[in-house]
Design a protein around this motif. Structure first.
Motif, mmCIF file in Angstrom:
data_model
loop_
_atom_site.group_PDB
_atom_site.id
_atom_site.type_symbol
_atom_site.label_atom_id
_atom_site.label_comp_id
_atom_site.label_asym_id
_atom_site.label_seq_id
_atom_site.Cartn_x
_atom_site.Cartn_y
_atom_site.Cartn_z
ATOM 1 N N TYR A 32 12.708 -4.394 -2.184
ATOM 2 C CA TYR A 32 12.788 -3.416 -3.198
ATOM 3 C C TYR A 32 12.553 -1.932 -2.685
ATOM 4 C CZ TYR A 32 12.540 -1.480 -8.041
ATOM 5 O OH TYR A 32 12.647 -0.829 -9.191
ATOM 6 N N ILE A 34 11.852 0.831 -3.826
ATOM 7 C CA ILE A 34 10.807 1.752 -4.122
ATOM 8 C C ILE A 34 9.653 1.941 -2.965
ATOM 9 C CG2 ILE A 34 11.023 1.549 -6.348
ATOM 10 C CD1 ILE A 34 8.638 -0.135 -6.718
ATOM 11 N N LEU A 54 1.345 -6.607 -4.064
ATOM 12 C CA LEU A 54 0.791 -7.999 -3.103
ATOM 13 C C LEU A 54 0.468 -7.295 -1.809
ATOM 14 C CD1 LEU A 54 3.677 -10.335 -4.410
ATOM 15 C CD2 LEU A 54 1.321 -10.792 -4.649
ATOM 16 N N SER A 76 -9.626 -19.617 -6.208
ATOM 17 C CA SER A 76 -8.694 -19.213 -6.874
ATOM 18 C C SER A 76 -8.837 -17.414 -6.801
ATOM 19 C CB SER A 76 -8.612 -19.133 -8.576
ATOM 20 O OG SER A 76 -9.872 -18.910 -8.887
ATOM 21 N N PHE A 77 -7.863 -16.485 -7.319
ATOM 22 C CA PHE A 77 -7.837 -15.355 -6.886
ATOM 23 C C PHE A 77 -6.841 -14.583 -7.725
ATOM 24 C CE2 PHE A 77 -5.808 -11.984 -3.558
ATOM 25 C CZ PHE A 77 -6.994 -11.000 -3.924
ATOM 26 N N GLU A 78 -7.327 -13.476 -8.418
ATOM 27 C CA GLU A 78 -6.429 -12.886 -9.363
ATOM 28 C C GLU A 78 -6.471 -11.296 -9.341
ATOM 29 O OE1 GLU A 78 -7.548 -14.330 -13.345
ATOM 30 O OE2 GLU A 78 -5.827 -13.472 -14.318
ATOM 31 N N VAL A 79 -5.473 -10.667 -9.350
ATOM 32 C CA VAL A 79 -5.423 -9.380 -9.394
ATOM 33 C C VAL A 79 -4.465 -8.935 -10.425
ATOM 34 C CG1 VAL A 79 -6.032 -8.867 -6.873
ATOM 35 C CG2 VAL A 79 -3.715 -9.142 -7.564
ATOM 36 N N SER A 80 -4.999 -7.596 -10.854
ATOM 37 C CA SER A 80 -4.182 -6.752 -11.961
ATOM 38 C C SER A 80 -3.847 -5.184 -11.440
ATOM 39 C CB SER A 80 -4.686 -6.996 -13.247
ATOM 40 O OG SER A 80 -4.574 -6.203 -14.055
ATOM 41 N N TYR A 81 -2.688 -4.841 -11.423
ATOM 42 C CA TYR A 81 -2.489 -3.694 -10.836
ATOM 43 C C TYR A 81 -2.505 -2.242 -11.720
ATOM 44 C CZ TYR A 81 -0.809 -7.000 -7.412
ATOM 45 O OH TYR A 81 -0.670 -8.156 -6.804
ATOM 46 N N VAL B 60 9.417 -15.006 -5.069
ATOM 47 C CA VAL B 60 8.210 -14.927 -6.149
ATOM 48 C C VAL B 60 8.598 -15.016 -7.509
ATOM 49 C CG1 VAL B 60 6.461 -14.543 -4.486
ATOM 50 C CG2 VAL B 60 7.543 -12.587 -5.818
ATOM 51 N N LEU B 75 8.012 -3.111 -11.960
ATOM 52 C CA LEU B 75 6.679 -2.910 -11.478
ATOM 53 C C LEU B 75 6.091 -4.353 -11.568
ATOM 54 C CD1 LEU B 75 5.196 0.215 -13.573
ATOM 55 C CD2 LEU B 75 5.724 0.166 -11.060
ATOM 56 N N ASN B 76 4.989 -4.339 -10.461
ATOM 57 C CA ASN B 76 4.394 -5.614 -10.437
ATOM 58 C C ASN B 76 2.975 -5.307 -11.339
ATOM 59 O OD1 ASN B 76 2.775 -7.888 -9.928
ATOM 60 N ND2 ASN B 76 3.349 -7.816 -7.836
ATOM 61 N N GLY B 77 2.851 -6.407 -12.493
ATOM 62 C CA GLY B 77 1.604 -6.181 -13.354
ATOM 63 C C GLY B 77 0.345 -6.814 -12.639
ATOM 64 N N GLY B 78 0.573 -7.764 -11.856
ATOM 65 C CA GLY B 78 -0.477 -8.778 -11.491
ATOM 66 C C GLY B 78 0.036 -10.146 -10.880
ATOM 67 N N ASN B 79 -1.115 -10.687 -10.369
ATOM 68 C CA ASN B 79 -0.816 -12.126 -9.619
ATOM 69 C C ASN B 79 -2.006 -12.829 -9.557
ATOM 70 O OD1 ASN B 79 1.099 -10.013 -7.889
ATOM 71 N ND2 ASN B 79 2.070 -11.886 -8.260
ATOM 72 N N ARG B 80 -1.826 -14.348 -10.170
ATOM 73 C CA ARG B 80 -2.991 -15.214 -10.007
ATOM 74 C C ARG B 80 -2.773 -16.266 -9.100
ATOM 75 N NH1 ARG B 80 -5.797 -19.581 -11.675
ATOM 76 N NH2 ARG B 80 -7.986 -19.008 -12.256
ATOM 77 N N PHE B 81 -3.406 -16.385 -7.960
ATOM 78 C CA PHE B 81 -3.322 -17.735 -7.111
ATOM 79 C C PHE B 81 -4.322 -18.663 -7.529
ATOM 80 C CE2 PHE B 81 -1.884 -13.492 -4.888
ATOM 81 C CZ PHE B 81 -0.734 -14.049 -4.548
#
Lengths: 130, 139
Positions: A32, A34, A54, A76-81, B60, B75-81
């Motif tokens: 992408y 950007i 990411l 587990s692993f979670e993120v919010s941008y 993804v 836009l990427n708002g978030g990810n959960r693994f």
């Protein structure tokens, strides 16, 4: 080292560059524009090229696995941008242990821009090796 | 000729339908390139996938050309693994993704379209090794 609530992880400070964004685009296969084309990024209302969400997730993953080492496993692993970040500015990854129950620790993790804004926030769960 | 239904309705019609499976082998060179790109020199990542590597192994997000009719950018708002088993060099991993939700929100700078997807990753024995949930936003 004891893993207990309130324990702070050692900071991980990253220095992303436009070169790293191109390298990451290739390694992930996310092309992408950007993330490497300044003109394109501005045409969609951004200040210029921005870090991949990411990639910031990968930084926070490293924060946790660097700290954990061989003492356990990431479950587990979670993120919010929450905000955008641009190359050329240090990105500070931080975290702290929020709970430890039965060999599982929960962490809060976040990434800060140089002004201290938490542009990425998240949580991680690790299973500690007995 | 009648107008096509709104983008959101066309996307919502696809919720829950799994996309085609894609299979890829975890290659040593790819692990190395990925670890170098994220700047993580932990030696374990030469033979085992670091936490976010799976996103490099399969797309993804489902291919959603119609979503691009909405707004002007992603836009990427978030990810959960979620990790069930380690993924190591030489593993053949199959990914199956699906849309799980699509909704619209009004933000401070206009409307946003939220697209939530999930990808499940299997090893060659058919066991789930990881799950990924992502929020993609059109703005």
């Amino acid at each position: 080292m004891n893993i207990e609530p309130g324990h702070e992880l050692p900071d991980l400070i990253k220095h992303p560059t436009t070169r790293q964004l191109v390298q990451y685009a290739g390694a992930q296969g996310d092309f992408y524009e950007i993330h490497y084309d300044q003109e394109f990024a501005r045409s969609v209302g951004l200040p210029g090229v921005i870090l991949h969400g990411l990639l910031k997730a990968a930084f926070l993953g490293q924060l946790v696995t660097d700290w954990l080492g061989e003492r356990g496993t990431l479950k587990s692993f979670e993120v919010s941008y929450r905000g955008i970040d641009v190359p050329g500015r240090p990105y500070r990854c931080r975290g702290r242990v929020t709970s430890v129950v039965g060999g599982r620790a929960e962490l809060e993790v976040w990434g800060e821009d140089p002004e201290g804004n938490r542009t990425t926030v998240g949580t991680a769960v690790v299973e500690l090796t007995a | 000729m009648s107008a096509a239904p709104p983008v959101i309705d066309r996307l919502r019609a696809r919720i829950g339908t799994p996309g085609p499976p894609t299979t890829a082998v975890v290659e040593a060179g790819h692990l190395k390139a990925f670890a170098e790109a994220i700047g993580d020199s932990y030696p374990r990542w030469l033979t085992e996938a670091p936490p976010t590597f799976l996103v490099a192994l399969a797309p993804v997000t489902a291919h959603l050309p119609e979503a691009e009719e909405y707004g002007k950018g992603w836009l990427n708002g978030g990810n959960r693994f979620e990790y069930l088993e380690p993924v190591k060099v030489g593993d053949a991993i199959t990914a199956i993704g699906k849309l799980v939700d699509v909704y619209e929100k009004t933000g401070s700078s206009g409307n946003l379209l939220f697209i939530i997807f999930e990808t499940e990753y299997f090893n060659r024995h058919g066991r789930t090794v990881a799950r990924l949930r992502g929020t993609a936003i059109r703005r």
